[in-house]
Design a protein around this motif. Structure first.
Motif, PDB file in Angstrom:
ATOM      1  N   GLU A 163      24.689  39.495  31.026  1.00  0.00           N
ATOM      2  CA  GLU A 163      25.780  38.812  31.734  1.00  0.00           C
ATOM      3  C   GLU A 163      25.494  38.789  33.231  1.00  0.00           C
ATOM      4  OE1 GLU A 163      30.673  39.116  31.976  1.00  0.00           O
ATOM      5  OE2 GLU A 163      29.518  40.947  31.682  1.00  0.00           O
ATOM      6  N   ILE A 164      26.022  37.768  33.927  1.00  0.00           N
ATOM      7  CA  ILE A 164      26.044  37.768  35.392  1.00  0.00           C
ATOM      8  C   ILE A 164      27.481  38.033  35.824  1.00  0.00           C
ATOM      9  CG2 ILE A 164      25.660  36.500  37.528  1.00  0.00           C
ATOM     10  CD1 ILE A 164      23.630  34.789  36.150  1.00  0.00           C
ATOM     11  N   LEU A 165      27.686  39.139  36.529  1.00  0.00           N
ATOM     12  CA  LEU A 165      28.999  39.456  37.092  1.00  0.00           C
ATOM     13  C   LEU A 165      28.923  39.292  38.605  1.00  0.00           C
ATOM     14  CD1 LEU A 165      31.921  40.656  36.548  1.00  0.00           C
ATOM     15  CD2 LEU A 165      30.954  42.782  37.411  1.00  0.00           C
ATOM     16  N   GLY A 166      29.799  38.479  39.154  1.00  0.00           N
ATOM     17  CA  GLY A 166      29.876  38.306  40.600  1.00  0.00           C
ATOM     18  C   GLY A 166      30.927  39.217  41.186  1.00  0.00           C
ATOM     19  N   ARG A 188      31.480  36.009  34.801  1.00  0.00           N
ATOM     20  CA  ARG A 188      32.790  36.478  35.256  1.00  0.00           C
ATOM     21  C   ARG A 188      32.689  36.860  36.729  1.00  0.00           C
ATOM     22  NH1 ARG A 188      34.731  41.388  32.437  1.00  0.00           N
ATOM     23  NH2 ARG A 188      32.515  41.909  32.347  1.00  0.00           N
ATOM     24  N   VAL A 189      33.845  36.836  37.396  1.00  0.00           N
ATOM     25  CA  VAL A 189      33.919  37.187  38.808  1.00  0.00           C
ATOM     26  C   VAL A 189      34.973  38.278  38.982  1.00  0.00           C
ATOM     27  CG1 VAL A 189      34.623  36.392  41.100  1.00  0.00           C
ATOM     28  CG2 VAL A 189      33.163  34.947  39.666  1.00  0.00           C
ATOM     29  N   ALA A 190      34.588  39.368  39.660  1.00  0.00           N
ATOM     30  CA  ALA A 190      35.530  40.421  40.036  1.00  0.00           C
ATOM     31  C   ALA A 190      35.817  40.255  41.525  1.00  0.00           C
ATOM     32  CB  ALA A 190      34.943  41.798  39.752  1.00  0.00           C
ATOM     33  N   LEU A 191      37.069  40.034  41.861  1.00  0.00           N
ATOM     34  CA  LEU A 191      37.457  39.822  43.255  1.00  0.00           C
ATOM     35  C   LEU A 191      38.032  41.112  43.824  1.00  0.00           C
ATOM     36  CD1 LEU A 191      37.772  37.867  45.616  1.00  0.00           C
ATOM     37  CD2 LEU A 191      39.971  37.161  44.653  1.00  0.00           C
ATOM     38  N   MET A 192      37.391  41.621  44.883  1.00  0.00           N
ATOM     39  CA  MET A 192      37.823  42.867  45.510  1.00  0.00           C
ATOM     40  C   MET A 192      38.573  42.584  46.803  1.00  0.00           C
ATOM     41  SD  MET A 192      34.765  45.701  45.089  1.00  0.00           S
ATOM     42  CE  MET A 192      35.886  47.059  45.465  1.00  0.00           C
ATOM     43  N   HIS A 193      39.580  43.420  47.075  1.00  0.00           N
ATOM     44  CA  HIS A 193      40.340  43.330  48.313  1.00  0.00           C
ATOM     45  C   HIS A 193      40.875  44.712  48.635  1.00  0.00           C
ATOM     46  CE1 HIS A 193      42.556  41.627  51.557  1.00  0.00           C
ATOM     47  NE2 HIS A 193      43.742  41.698  50.993  1.00  0.00           N
ATOM     48  N   GLY A 238      39.346  47.447  48.796  1.00  0.00           N
ATOM     49  CA  GLY A 238      38.758  48.474  47.954  1.00  0.00           C
ATOM     50  C   GLY A 238      39.132  48.403  46.492  1.00  0.00           C
ATOM     51  N   ARG A 239      39.984  47.443  46.101  1.00  0.00           N
ATOM     52  CA  ARG A 239      40.460  47.368  44.724  1.00  0.00           C
ATOM     53  C   ARG A 239      40.043  46.047  44.080  1.00  0.00           C
ATOM     54  NH1 ARG A 239      46.666  49.133  46.130  1.00  0.00           N
ATOM     55  NH2 ARG A 239      46.226  51.266  46.793  1.00  0.00           N
ATOM     56  N   ILE A 240      39.926  46.060  42.757  1.00  0.00           N
ATOM     57  CA  ILE A 240      39.727  44.834  41.997  1.00  0.00           C
ATOM     58  C   ILE A 240      41.090  44.182  41.800  1.00  0.00           C
ATOM     59  CG2 ILE A 240      38.938  43.816  39.830  1.00  0.00           C
ATOM     60  CD1 ILE A 240      36.605  44.953  41.250  1.00  0.00           C
ATOM     61  N   ILE A 241      41.282  42.970  42.350  1.00  0.00           N
ATOM     62  CA  ILE A 241      42.584  42.303  42.219  1.00  0.00           C
ATOM     63  C   ILE A 241      42.550  41.170  41.195  1.00  0.00           C
ATOM     64  CG2 ILE A 241      43.262  42.904  44.573  1.00  0.00           C
ATOM     65  CD1 ILE A 241      42.719  39.940  45.317  1.00  0.00           C
ATOM     66  N   ALA A 242      41.359  40.758  40.760  1.00  0.00           N
ATOM     67  CA  ALA A 242      41.240  39.718  39.736  1.00  0.00           C
ATOM     68  C   ALA A 242      39.872  39.854  39.078  1.00  0.00           C
ATOM     69  CB  ALA A 242      41.403  38.328  40.333  1.00  0.00           C
ATOM     70  N   LEU A 243      39.821  39.617  37.772  1.00  0.00           N
ATOM     71  CA  LEU A 243      38.563  39.685  37.034  1.00  0.00           C
ATOM     72  C   LEU A 243      38.641  38.675  35.896  1.00  0.00           C
ATOM     73  CD1 LEU A 243      35.820  40.929  36.346  1.00  0.00           C
ATOM     74  CD2 LEU A 243      37.005  42.761  35.128  1.00  0.00           C
ATOM     75  N   ASP A 244      37.872  37.582  36.036  1.00  0.00           N
ATOM     76  CA  ASP A 244      37.940  36.519  35.027  1.00  0.00           C
ATOM     77  C   ASP A 244      36.786  35.554  35.235  1.00  0.00           C
ATOM     78  OD1 ASP A 244      38.962  35.051  32.867  1.00  0.00           O
ATOM     79  OD2 ASP A 244      41.032  35.304  33.573  1.00  0.00           O
ATOM     80  N   SER A 245      36.714  34.544  34.377  1.00  0.00           N
ATOM     81  CA  SER A 245      35.690  33.513  34.530  1.00  0.00           C
ATOM     82  C   SER A 245      35.991  32.661  35.757  1.00  0.00           C
ATOM     83  CB  SER A 245      35.646  32.623  33.291  1.00  0.00           C
ATOM     84  OG  SER A 245      36.810  31.808  33.229  1.00  0.00           O
TER      85      SER A 245
END
Length: 558
Positions: A344-347, A516-521, A523-530
């Protein structure tokens, strides 16, 4: 009103022709993009406008002055922000501004009004006592911009101010720059980010020292009407892209979520491929026109990936459970939780200072977590960090290359670090040289290489031991779109062989390549999805950049 006039400018460095017969005009009160790939001549032209370099042939006038003969007067009329702005990292925000006010000869009576105005303009007022070295990348750019505006110049020269800056901070920079042009200032914004170029009122497009286009972005984009399509297919998007790029008449192709964006040669229909379910005409972008003007994209075949072995599936390759890192009272990564599947590629995306690089360094065993658990390639990093490191490749933001060693010696050093010896070591180095076309550069020092070739060398060093997991920390920052396409061709090829990839990036079009993309803000993950599902959360038709900004701004202030 004309702010800058260029007449047959040429500049040579040794045997390298940096600029060749450049002529044109730049208007006052407008934002002009200076656009081109790595090594196109953008920085050389900017430095000539700033009076730091003289032309070998031709002439120019900036704010009515000749930079060669009227350099002292020019300094009062031009603001210049180089790629690596000269901030003093052991001085505070306010001390840096005061220093530049002194250097630019600002009258003491004007200090308070000018500095207060700049702090409000850049929204740096709450951070006046913070050391410049402790600012995020975006805040450093804002401070650099403020320092260049201390004396309100007629012409402002910005050399790639968006490099390494997240979309939210870039939005702030654009807001500030557009306000300046509204006051009549001529702003020249050099960039390799083509979404930035598309927002400029005018562009000068350079390639290999030549001016290839001058005008409004829409004038160039309109040349591609009827040649751009979005393809929806039943097969894996990376496999479909590789197939599309080999089809007749295809000029360029990129991944957009679950679809493939394709640009065709003039007069050619969209490719007829069995696994494509739908072909949708789409409007051209400036990036499409840029790539077309320079001869098209690099294709979809990776000689590097072709010689790599298949990687066996391992289920969840990376697992984080409440991963936390504190620096004193500051929490850089706060209870981070995610898993990455094999192949997988995770951003990992987020604003500057969100905690992306800290998380990366913990997962690579380079930084010890304050608490929580990280498992990489089946190894618990708290107990088996050394074993895990041998199963992963890490490509750092600044490319961890040794400047005193040649390209050949860097490759040999990394091969040795990963335990390669004798015939196997020689064979592995040869494969990297062939796969990334480094043969003519083996005796060069890394500092002599273009940014694109430094990137290739750094990738070769990270892959020398054929790791099943690859960590890429902003690997394409500052490189041009064609070089980025080449890089992602290699990454897509590696993933097709089963390699797992974690990547951080500020290029939102690169996030489209991720599964999938994990969006950090903060220091926390606020969204994780395609990518497509994240874009849908920002509204129909939203881009990845709009989704990024929407999700960050939706977070409540603390």
């Amino acid at each position: 009103m004309t702010a800058i006039v260029l007449e047959n400018l040429s500049k040579t460095f040794g045997k390298t022709l940096a600029l060749q017969d450049i002529s044109g005009q730049i208007a006052a009160g407008r934002l002009t993009g200076l656009v081109g790939p790595d090594g196109a001549g953008k920085t050389t032209l900017i430095r000539m406008m700033a009076g730091l370099l003289g032309p070998d042939e031709g002439s120019l006038r900036v704010a009515g002055l000749d930079p060669v003969t009227q350099g002292s007067a020019l300094a009062e009329s031009v603001g210049y922000m180089p790629q690596r702005f000269g901030l003093y990292e052991d001085l505070t925000v306010l001390e840096n501004l005061r220093l530049y006010a002194e250097l630019r000869g600002l009258a003491r009576a004007d200090y308070r009004h000018t500095l207060d105005r700049l702090l409000e303009f850049t929204r740096l007022g709450p951070f006046t006592d913070r050391l410049a070295g402790r600012l995020s990348g975006g805040m450093k750019q804002k401070l650099g911009l403020a320092c260049s505006l201390v004396t309100t110049p007629d012409v402002l020269l910005l050399d790639e101010p968006g490099v390494g800056v997240d979309p939210v901070s870039r939005q702030d920079l654009w807001r500030m720059v557009q306000a300046l042009t509204g006051e009549g200032m001529a702003v020249i914004w050099a960039t390799a980010y083509l979404e930035e170029a598309e927002q400029c009122e005018d562009v000068l497009l350079l390639n290999e020292g030549q001016l290839r286009f001058a005008g409004r972005p829409k004038e160039l984009t309109s040349r591609l009407e009827g040649r751009c399509f979005s393809l929806c297919g039943s097969s894996d998007k990376r496999a479909l892209l590789a197939q599309v790029l080999t089809a007749p008449g295809v000029r360029d192709g990129t991944i957009e979520g679950d679809r493939i964006r394709v640009v065709m040669d003039a007069g050619c229909p969209a490719p007829d491929i069995e696994s494509v379910n739908a072909v949708i005409p789409v409007s051209p972008r400036f990036e499409d026109a840029f790539i077309d003007l320079l001869g098209g994209g690099p294709g979809g075949q990776s000689p590097l990936a072709d010689q790599m072995p298949e990687v066996a599936s391992m289920g969840d390759v990376v697992s984080c459970q409440n991963l936390t890192r504190r620096f004193g009272d500051f929490v850089a990564a706060d209870s981070v939780i995610f898993r990455v599947r094999s192949g997988e590629i995770l951003g990992l995306l987020g604003p500057n200072g969100a905690g992306k690089s800290t998380t990366f360094k913990m997962l690579c065993g380079l930084l010890k977590p304050s608490s929580g658990e990280a498992i990489v390639a089946g190894k618990d990093l708290s107990r088996f960090a050394t074993d895990a490191k041998l199963r992963l490749g890490y490509m750092a933001q600044k490319f961890s290359l040794y400047g005193l060693l040649s390209v050949r010696q860097n490759l040999a050093f990394y091969a040795g670090v990963y335990g390669l010896r004798g015939r196997e070591k020689k064979e592995r180095i040869r494969q990297m040289v062939d796969g990334l076309q480094l043969d003519s550069l083996l005796d060069s020092a890394p500092d002599q290489l273009s940014l694109g070739f430094k990137q290739r060398l750094a990738l070769a060093c990270a892959l020398m031991h054929r790791p099943p997991i690859l960590f890429l920390d902003e690997p394409t920052s500052g490189v041009d779109p064609i070089t980025r396409r080449e890089f992602w061709t290699h990454i897509n090829g590696l993933v097709a062989k089963g390699v797992t990839v974690l990547v951080t990036t500020h290029f939102m079009d690169e996030a489209e390549y991720c599964d999938r993309v994990a969006l950090m803000h903060r220091g926390r993950i606020i969204a994780l999805d395609s990518p497509d599902r994240l874009k849908a959360r920002a509204g129909q038709g939203a881009s990845m950049e709009q989704a990024f900004i929407h999700l960050i701004e939706a977070e409540p202030d603390e």
